[in-house]
Design a protein around this motif. Structure first.
Motif, short mmCIF file in Angstrom:
data_model
loop_
_atom_site.label_atom_id
_atom_site.label_comp_id
_atom_site.label_asym_id
_atom_site.label_seq_id
_atom_site.Cartn_x
_atom_site.Cartn_y
_atom_site.Cartn_z
N SER A 74 -17.66 29.52 10.03
CA SER A 74 -18.80 30.32 10.50
C SER A 74 -20.03 29.43 10.54
O SER A 74 -20.72 29.27 9.53
CB SER A 74 -19.02 31.52 9.57
N THR A 75 -20.28 28.83 11.70
CA THR A 75 -21.33 27.81 11.80
C THR A 75 -22.73 28.38 11.67
O THR A 75 -23.68 27.64 11.47
CB THR A 75 -21.21 27.05 13.12
N HIS A 76 -22.87 29.72 11.79
CA HIS A 76 -24.20 30.29 11.66
C HIS A 76 -24.62 30.40 10.19
O HIS A 76 -25.76 30.77 9.91
CB HIS A 76 -24.25 31.67 12.33
N LEU A 77 -23.71 30.13 9.26
CA LEU A 77 -24.07 30.11 7.84
C LEU A 77 -24.66 28.74 7.54
O LEU A 77 -23.95 27.76 7.41
CB LEU A 77 -22.83 30.37 6.98
N CYS A 78 -25.97 28.68 7.45
CA CYS A 78 -26.64 27.38 7.47
C CYS A 78 -27.10 26.87 6.11
O CYS A 78 -27.26 25.66 5.93
CB CYS A 78 -27.87 27.44 8.40
N SER A 79 -27.33 27.75 5.16
CA SER A 79 -27.89 27.31 3.87
C SER A 79 -26.80 27.25 2.80
O SER A 79 -25.71 27.82 2.94
CB SER A 79 -29.00 28.25 3.42
N ILE A 80 -27.14 26.56 1.72
CA ILE A 80 -26.22 26.51 0.57
C ILE A 80 -25.95 27.91 0.07
O ILE A 80 -24.80 28.28 -0.21
CB ILE A 80 -26.83 25.64 -0.54
N ALA A 131 -17.34 29.60 -6.37
CA ALA A 131 -17.88 29.23 -5.07
C ALA A 131 -19.06 28.27 -5.22
O ALA A 131 -19.18 27.29 -4.47
CB ALA A 131 -18.31 30.48 -4.29
N ARG A 132 -19.93 28.54 -6.16
CA ARG A 132 -21.08 27.65 -6.39
C ARG A 132 -20.60 26.25 -6.78
O ARG A 132 -21.10 25.24 -6.28
CB ARG A 132 -21.97 28.23 -7.49
N LEU A 183 -17.76 24.77 -6.03
CA LEU A 183 -17.16 24.07 -4.91
C LEU A 183 -18.19 23.67 -3.85
O LEU A 183 -18.13 22.56 -3.31
CB LEU A 183 -16.07 24.94 -4.29
N VAL A 184 -19.12 24.58 -3.56
CA VAL A 184 -20.13 24.26 -2.54
C VAL A 184 -21.01 23.11 -3.01
O VAL A 184 -21.23 22.13 -2.27
CB VAL A 184 -20.98 25.50 -2.20
N LEU A 185 -21.51 23.18 -4.23
CA LEU A 185 -22.36 22.10 -4.73
C LEU A 185 -21.56 20.81 -4.86
O LEU A 185 -22.06 19.73 -4.56
CB LEU A 185 -22.97 22.50 -6.08
N GLY A 186 -20.31 20.93 -5.30
CA GLY A 186 -19.47 19.74 -5.43
C GLY A 186 -19.23 19.06 -4.11
O GLY A 186 -19.27 17.82 -4.00
N ALA A 187 -18.96 19.84 -3.08
CA ALA A 187 -18.73 19.27 -1.74
C ALA A 187 -19.97 18.53 -1.24
O ALA A 187 -19.86 17.59 -0.45
CB ALA A 187 -18.35 20.37 -0.77
N LEU A 188 -21.14 18.97 -1.69
CA LEU A 188 -22.40 18.37 -1.26
C LEU A 188 -22.91 17.30 -2.22
O LEU A 188 -24.02 16.77 -2.05
CB LEU A 188 -23.46 19.47 -1.11
N HIS A 189 -22.10 17.00 -3.25
CA HIS A 189 -22.47 15.99 -4.26
C HIS A 189 -23.76 16.36 -4.97
O HIS A 189 -24.60 15.50 -5.27
CB HIS A 189 -22.57 14.60 -3.62
N LEU A 190 -23.91 17.65 -5.24
CA LEU A 190 -25.06 18.15 -5.97
C LEU A 190 -24.60 18.64 -7.34
O LEU A 190 -23.50 19.19 -7.47
CB LEU A 190 -25.73 19.30 -5.22
N PRO A 191 -25.43 18.47 -8.39
CA PRO A 191 -25.03 18.89 -9.73
C PRO A 191 -25.02 20.41 -9.88
O PRO A 191 -25.68 21.14 -9.12
CB PRO A 191 -26.09 18.26 -10.63
N ASP A 218 -26.45 22.21 -12.06
CA ASP A 218 -27.76 22.76 -12.39
C ASP A 218 -28.81 22.48 -11.31
O ASP A 218 -30.02 22.40 -11.59
CB ASP A 218 -28.25 22.23 -13.75
N THR A 219 -28.36 22.34 -10.07
CA THR A 219 -29.30 22.18 -8.95
C THR A 219 -30.30 23.33 -8.95
O THR A 219 -29.91 24.50 -9.08
CB THR A 219 -28.52 22.18 -7.61
N PRO A 220 -31.60 23.04 -8.87
CA PRO A 220 -32.62 24.11 -8.91
C PRO A 220 -32.37 25.19 -7.86
O PRO A 220 -31.90 24.91 -6.75
CB PRO A 220 -33.93 23.36 -8.63
N THR A 221 -32.69 26.42 -8.21
CA THR A 221 -32.42 27.56 -7.35
C THR A 221 -33.05 27.40 -5.96
O THR A 221 -32.45 27.79 -4.95
CB THR A 221 -32.94 28.85 -8.01
N GLU A 222 -34.25 26.81 -5.90
CA GLU A 222 -34.92 26.70 -4.61
C GLU A 222 -34.14 25.82 -3.63
O GLU A 222 -34.29 25.95 -2.42
CB GLU A 222 -36.35 26.15 -4.78
#
Length: 305
Positions: A4-10, A39-40, A42-50, A52-56
């Motif tokens: 679903s390419t219209h899902l644009c944000s984390i 889900a959080r 896997l999504v953060l992991g795929a993006l190489h983000l920790p 505890d990535t800030p909510t913003e």
């Protein structure tokens, strides 16, 4: 699952993953216990983000290739029922990251809570030698090495493949000077060696529970899970031999999970101390070296089940 390419944000992709996970009725129990956290992760992991990535940051828009990578990972989780830790190649235990793959179980033992409390009130002083028996990834023994920075720690396992992973984690945490691996079946690779603390998360799943396990568990090595009709084939041996490997004031800690009922039925004379955990978990008992010596003849007599 269609992309679903219209899902644009984390945040969009996490929400989408949660919906797909609920739709597929996935099982959660390999580091997370709910669809949102899975889900959080896997999504953060795929993006190489920790984690505890800030909510913003969750409202950041993704590039097309990033969206594709996230979708691919979520799709594998749904279609293949692979635990998230294997998809990412990493799991956390006692606040530290470990290399994991399908050669070892995904770290999740409640023993972590005991390690963080330095095994109080049962352990008298800091142990000089620690054994993590049936070590798998090495997470329990390495967490013990962090909790007791002066201790020598032995990581033992029957599986050469598991010890390959454990050695990667020893190197990852730069503990080669006082942590090493030993291959062997139970205590077989440790003749004459004694320890102040023996910790073990051995295979203990009984035949009925193993047959009923969700698909996610069948990506893990059966050698690390199933162990006979009542799950106690190896635990019986460990109990029979532990006294010969504990120092005078040593401590034995073994996880048996749901097989606690079989332990209590098999050894009604023994006063096992069953640990109560504040963060969940059950089926971990503690025995002192004195208790192991007192009951050794009984443990040996019942080796046949």
């Amino acid at each position: 699952m269609t992309e679903s390419t219209h899902l644009c944000s984390i945040r969009d992709l996490i929400r989408w993953g949660v919906s797909r996970f609920h739709e597929a009725e996935l099982f959660f129990g390999h580091g997370t216990d709910n669809a949102w956290d899975e889900a959080r992760l896997l999504v953060l992991g795929a993006l190489h983000l920790p984690w505890d990535t800030p909510t913003e940051y969750l409202d950041c828009r993704l590039e097309a290739d990033e969206q594709a990578a996230v979708h691919a990972l979520l799709q594998r989780r749904v279609e293949e029922r692979i635990p998230a830790a294997y998809l990412l190649g990493e799991a956390w235990f006692c606040g530290l990251p470990y290399v994991v793959d399908e050669r070892v179980l995904v770290p999740r033992s409640p023993i972590g809570e005991l390690i963080e409390g330095r095994f109080a009130p049962w352990l008298a002083g800091a142990p000089a030698r620690i054994l993590d028996l049936c070590t798998g990834s090495g997470c329990i023994g390495l967490a013990c090495a962090q909790a007791f920075p002066e201790a020598e720690v032995v990581l033992a396992d029957l599986s050469f493949e598991a010890l390959e992973v454990a050695n990667l984690n020893i190197e990852r945490h730069q503990l080669e000077e006082r942590v090493y691996t030993v291959q062997g079946d139970g205590f077989d690779g440790l003749p004459g060696q004694r320890f102040d603390l023996i910790v073990s998360n051995p295979p203990y799943v009984d035949a009925e529970d193993f047959a009923d396990m969700p698909a996610e568990f069948h990506h893990e090595p059966a050698l690390g899970l199933a162990c006979g009709a009542d799950g106690l084939d190896l635990v019986r041996r460990l109990l029979a031999e532990a006294a010969d490997h504990l120092n005078e004031n040593g401590l034995l800690v073994i996880e048996v999970g749901n097989s606690q009922v079989h332990i209590e039925a098999a050894y009604p004379e023994v006063d096992f101390h069953w640990v109560e955990f504040t963060r969940g978990g059950h089926g971990v008992f503690v025995l002192s070296a004195t208790q192991c010596r007192r009951h050794q003849a009984l443990f040996q007599a019942r080796l046949g089940g």
